[in-house]
Design a protein around this motif. Structure first.
Motif, PDB file in Angstrom:
ATOM      1  N   PRO A   1     -87.220 -19.915 -10.390  1.00 40.18           N
ATOM      2  CA  PRO A   1     -87.443 -19.768  -8.947  1.00 40.18           C
ATOM      3  C   PRO A   1     -88.835 -20.245  -8.538  1.00 40.18           C
ATOM      4  N   SER A   2     -88.968 -20.607  -7.276  1.00 37.11           N
ATOM      5  CA  SER A   2     -90.262 -20.996  -6.726  1.00 37.11           C
ATOM      6  C   SER A   2     -90.405 -20.405  -5.327  1.00 37.11           C
ATOM      7  N   ARG A   3     -91.646 -20.210  -4.917  1.00 35.15           N
ATOM      8  CA  ARG A   3     -91.988 -19.662  -3.601  1.00 35.15           C
ATOM      9  C   ARG A   3     -91.526 -18.201  -3.488  1.00 35.15           C
ATOM     10  N   LEU A   4     -92.209 -17.464  -2.615  1.00 37.80           N
ATOM     11  CA  LEU A   4     -91.870 -16.054  -2.442  1.00 37.80           C
ATOM     12  C   LEU A   4     -92.353 -15.566  -1.088  1.00 37.80           C
ATOM     13  N   VAL A   5     -91.436 -14.974  -0.317  1.00 38.28           N
ATOM     14  CA  VAL A   5     -91.804 -14.229   0.885  1.00 38.28           C
ATOM     15  C   VAL A   5     -91.050 -12.911   0.849  1.00 38.28           C
ATOM     16  N   ILE A   6     -91.640 -11.892   1.464  1.00 35.60           N
ATOM     17  CA  ILE A   6     -91.026 -10.566   1.492  1.00 35.60           C
ATOM     18  C   ILE A   6     -91.072 -10.031   2.910  1.00 35.60           C
ATOM     19  N   PHE A   7     -89.961  -9.441   3.343  1.00 38.29           N
ATOM     20  CA  PHE A   7     -89.921  -8.742   4.626  1.00 38.29           C
ATOM     21  C   PHE A   7     -89.053  -7.502   4.460  1.00 38.29           C
ATOM     22  N   GLU A   8     -89.663  -6.354   4.803  1.00 36.00           N
ATOM     23  CA  GLU A   8     -88.999  -5.057   4.665  1.00 36.00           C
ATOM     24  C   GLU A   8     -88.499  -4.884   3.225  1.00 36.00           C
ATOM     25  N   ASP A   9     -87.208  -4.692   3.004  1.00 34.73           N
ATOM     26  CA  ASP A   9     -86.714  -4.388   1.656  1.00 34.73           C
ATOM     27  C   ASP A   9     -86.238  -5.613   0.882  1.00 34.73           C
ATOM     28  N   TYR A  10     -86.483  -6.799   1.412  1.00 31.70           N
ATOM     29  CA  TYR A  10     -85.916  -7.992   0.785  1.00 31.70           C
ATOM     30  C   TYR A  10     -86.992  -9.018   0.426  1.00 31.70           C
ATOM     31  N   ALA A  11     -86.779  -9.636  -0.732  1.00 31.44           N
ATOM     32  CA  ALA A  11     -87.590 -10.772  -1.152  1.00 31.44           C
ATOM     33  C   ALA A  11     -86.731 -12.030  -1.040  1.00 31.44           C
ATOM     34  N   TYR A  12     -87.379 -13.143  -0.698  1.00 31.24           N
ATOM     35  CA  TYR A  12     -86.690 -14.426  -0.579  1.00 31.24           C
ATOM     36  C   TYR A  12     -87.417 -15.438  -1.446  1.00 31.24           C
ATOM     37  N   THR A  13     -86.657 -16.169  -2.251  1.00 27.15           N
ATOM     38  CA  THR A  13     -87.229 -17.198  -3.106  1.00 27.15           C
ATOM     39  C   THR A  13     -86.263 -18.376  -3.150  1.00 27.15           C
ATOM     40  N   ILE A  14     -86.666 -19.450  -3.821  1.00 27.21           N
ATOM     41  CA  ILE A  14     -85.828 -20.643  -3.909  1.00 27.21           C
ATOM     42  C   ILE A  14     -85.435 -20.869  -5.359  1.00 27.21           C
ATOM     43  N   LYS A  15     -84.155 -21.079  -5.576  1.00 23.90           N
ATOM     44  CA  LYS A  15     -83.661 -21.398  -6.922  1.00 23.90           C
ATOM     45  C   LYS A  15     -82.539 -22.413  -6.804  1.00 23.90           C
ATOM     46  N   ASN A  16     -82.663 -23.494  -7.546  1.00 17.80           N
ATOM     47  CA  ASN A  16     -81.682 -24.585  -7.491  1.00 17.80           C
ATOM     48  C   ASN A  16     -81.475 -25.085  -6.060  1.00 17.80           C
ATOM     49  N   GLY A  17     -82.523 -25.062  -5.260  1.00 21.24           N
ATOM     50  CA  GLY A  17     -82.450 -25.553  -3.887  1.00 21.24           C
ATOM     51  C   GLY A  17     -81.975 -24.538  -2.872  1.00 21.24           C
ATOM     52  N   ASN A  18     -81.354 -23.448  -3.328  1.00 22.44           N
ATOM     53  CA  ASN A  18     -80.822 -22.432  -2.419  1.00 22.44           C
ATOM     54  C   ASN A  18     -81.838 -21.317  -2.173  1.00 22.44           C
ATOM     55  N   ILE A  19     -81.713 -20.658  -1.022  1.00 23.06           N
ATOM     56  CA  ILE A  19     -82.513 -19.479  -0.739  1.00 23.06           C
ATOM     57  C   ILE A  19     -81.800 -18.272  -1.356  1.00 23.06           C
ATOM     58  N   VAL A  20     -82.506 -17.585  -2.244  1.00 20.93           N
ATOM     59  CA  VAL A  20     -81.975 -16.378  -2.889  1.00 20.93           C
ATOM     60  C   VAL A  20     -82.579 -15.157  -2.190  1.00 20.93           C
ATOM     61  N   ARG A  21     -81.737 -14.197  -1.831  1.00 21.66           N
ATOM     62  CA  ARG A  21     -82.233 -12.956  -1.241  1.00 21.66           C
ATOM     63  C   ARG A  21     -82.072 -11.827  -2.247  1.00 21.66           C
ATOM     64  N   ILE A  22     -83.141 -11.068  -2.451  1.00 21.29           N
ATOM     65  CA  ILE A  22     -83.147 -10.010  -3.459  1.00 21.29           C
ATOM     66  C   ILE A  22     -83.467  -8.675  -2.790  1.00 21.29           C
ATOM     67  N   ASN A  23     -82.609  -7.697  -2.984  1.00 24.48           N
ATOM     68  CA  ASN A  23     -82.865  -6.352  -2.483  1.00 24.48           C
ATOM     69  C   ASN A  23     -83.843  -5.672  -3.435  1.00 24.48           C
ATOM     70  N   LEU A  24     -85.038  -5.356  -2.958  1.00 26.88           N
ATOM     71  CA  LEU A  24     -86.075  -4.799  -3.826  1.00 26.88           C
ATOM     72  C   LEU A  24     -85.783  -3.364  -4.238  1.00 26.88           C
ATOM     73  N   LYS A  25     -84.880  -2.688  -3.533  1.00 28.84           N
ATOM     74  CA  LYS A  25     -84.532  -1.311  -3.892  1.00 28.84           C
ATOM     75  C   LYS A  25     -83.392  -1.272  -4.902  1.00 28.84           C
TER      76      LYS A  25
END
Length: 346
Positions: free
Chosen positions: A257-281
């Protein structure tokens, strides 16, 4: 009769004045508004074609190369990072070994800080100081934001430091080692000394903080033999307690993965060109939250919008796609060659 009329006029005048005072005392504060979005376009290394796009959401207009339009000269070679502080915008131009400073309303140059042979990469601000990673020197440079001069040329950290983040009077430095580093250096912003080294995982690279004030570090994993993907290590997220600097959580992402932004309970990153959303909880991840061929990502926290840049073929001008936090497409605009970093002017 005339006297009573005069008294009535005086009373009415006083009432109007008092009413005016009352209204002036209760003027609501200015509602925050996104005035514009800077897109720093890297350009091609060695081609001296980095540019600065300015996008105005209200009019949906994107102004290309505003740095050149206002200042009559090019931005430089390989723009790698951009941050805003008050009315000042700081732009790191990697292969030109400099930091350009402009005024956020006019885009007019306020100065240039030269960092000879430092290969500056990312910048973070702490008080009246700026901290800049030196990609090939294994070091951080400290600049004085009041005088636009270098305070400390070299604070030694780990190999190939990339991401950098200031919080809680400390500066965290990701020693990527281009996939072979595993550590984060912690600098005391009051003394400018390294006070701790935190060992994480292969390729620490980017930072973002969550609403619990945990500092998350994106590690993109190692590549091993580039011709053999079977010996790669997977990307992970690690959470650091900013009070104790202890590692308190981790999440497996997989891939690189590359790049990282976080808002509220979710992190967003890029993997294989797609935006991946990760629930931090829950640690659940949506691998295909937004499908595309994205190179970089930014977030407008006020309007809750993701800005996702497609660098196309890395030669032609790229595009920026805007999505809401449900993943719904909103609109898009054209940027420059290799749109790599965002800064939001509120």
């Amino acid at each position: 009769m005339k006297r009573s009329k005069l008294i009535s006029v005086i009373i009415l005048t006083i009432a109007v004045i008092l009413n005016g005072c009352k209204k002036s005392e209760n003027i609501p504060p200015e509602i925050p508004k996104l005035k514009g979005v800077y897109v720093l376009n890297e350009g091609n290394f060695g081609r001296n074609n980095s540019t600065l796009t300015y996008y105005v959401p209200d009019s949906n207009l994107a102004y290309e190369d505003v740095f050149y339009m206002v200042n009559g000269r090019g931005l430089g070679d390989t723009g790698n990072d951009i941050v805003i502080s008050g009315n000042k915008v700081y732009i790191v131009v990697n292969n030109s070994d400099k930091i350009e400073i402009i005024e956020s309303k006019t885009h007019k140059s306020l100065g240039t800080i030269l960092t000879p042979q430092a290969s500056p990469y990312k910048i973070t601000l702490s008080g009246n100081k700026g901290y800049v990673t030196n990609l090939y020197r294994g070091a951080v440079t400290v600049i004085d934001l009041t005088t636009n001069t270098i305070l400390i040329d070299t604070i030694k950290v780990g190999n190939n430091p990339t991401g950098i983040f200031a919080i809680n009077d400390k500066v965290y430095v990701a020693n990527s080692g281009f996939g072979y580093g595993k550590t984060v250096s912690v600098i005391d912003a009051r003394t400018n000394k390294v006070i701790k080294t935190i060992t994480l995982w292969d390729g620490p690279d980017a930072f973002a903080v969550d609403q619990m004030n945990r500092l998350w570090v994106l590690c993109y994993g190692s590549y091993g033999d580039w011709q053999n993907p079977n010996d790669d290590t997977d990307g992970k997220l690690y959470a650091i307690d900013i009070n104790t600097d202890a590692v308190v959580d981790s999440i497996l992402i997989g891939g690189h993965p590359s790049r990282l932004v976080i808002f509220e309970d979710y992190a967003y990153t890029i993997k294989n060109g797609n935006i991946v959303r990760i629930n931090l909880k829950t640690k659940d991840r949506n691998e295909n939250f937004i499908q595309g061929n994205f190179y970089s990502i930014g977030i407008d926290v006020l309007n809750k919008l993701l800005y996702c840049a497609d660098a196309k073929d890395y030669v032609q001008k790229g595009e920026v796609y805007i999505y809401d936090l449900s993943g719904k497409f909103v609109k898009k605009f054209q940027a420059g060659v290799i749109p790599g970093s965002f800064a939001f002017a509120y």
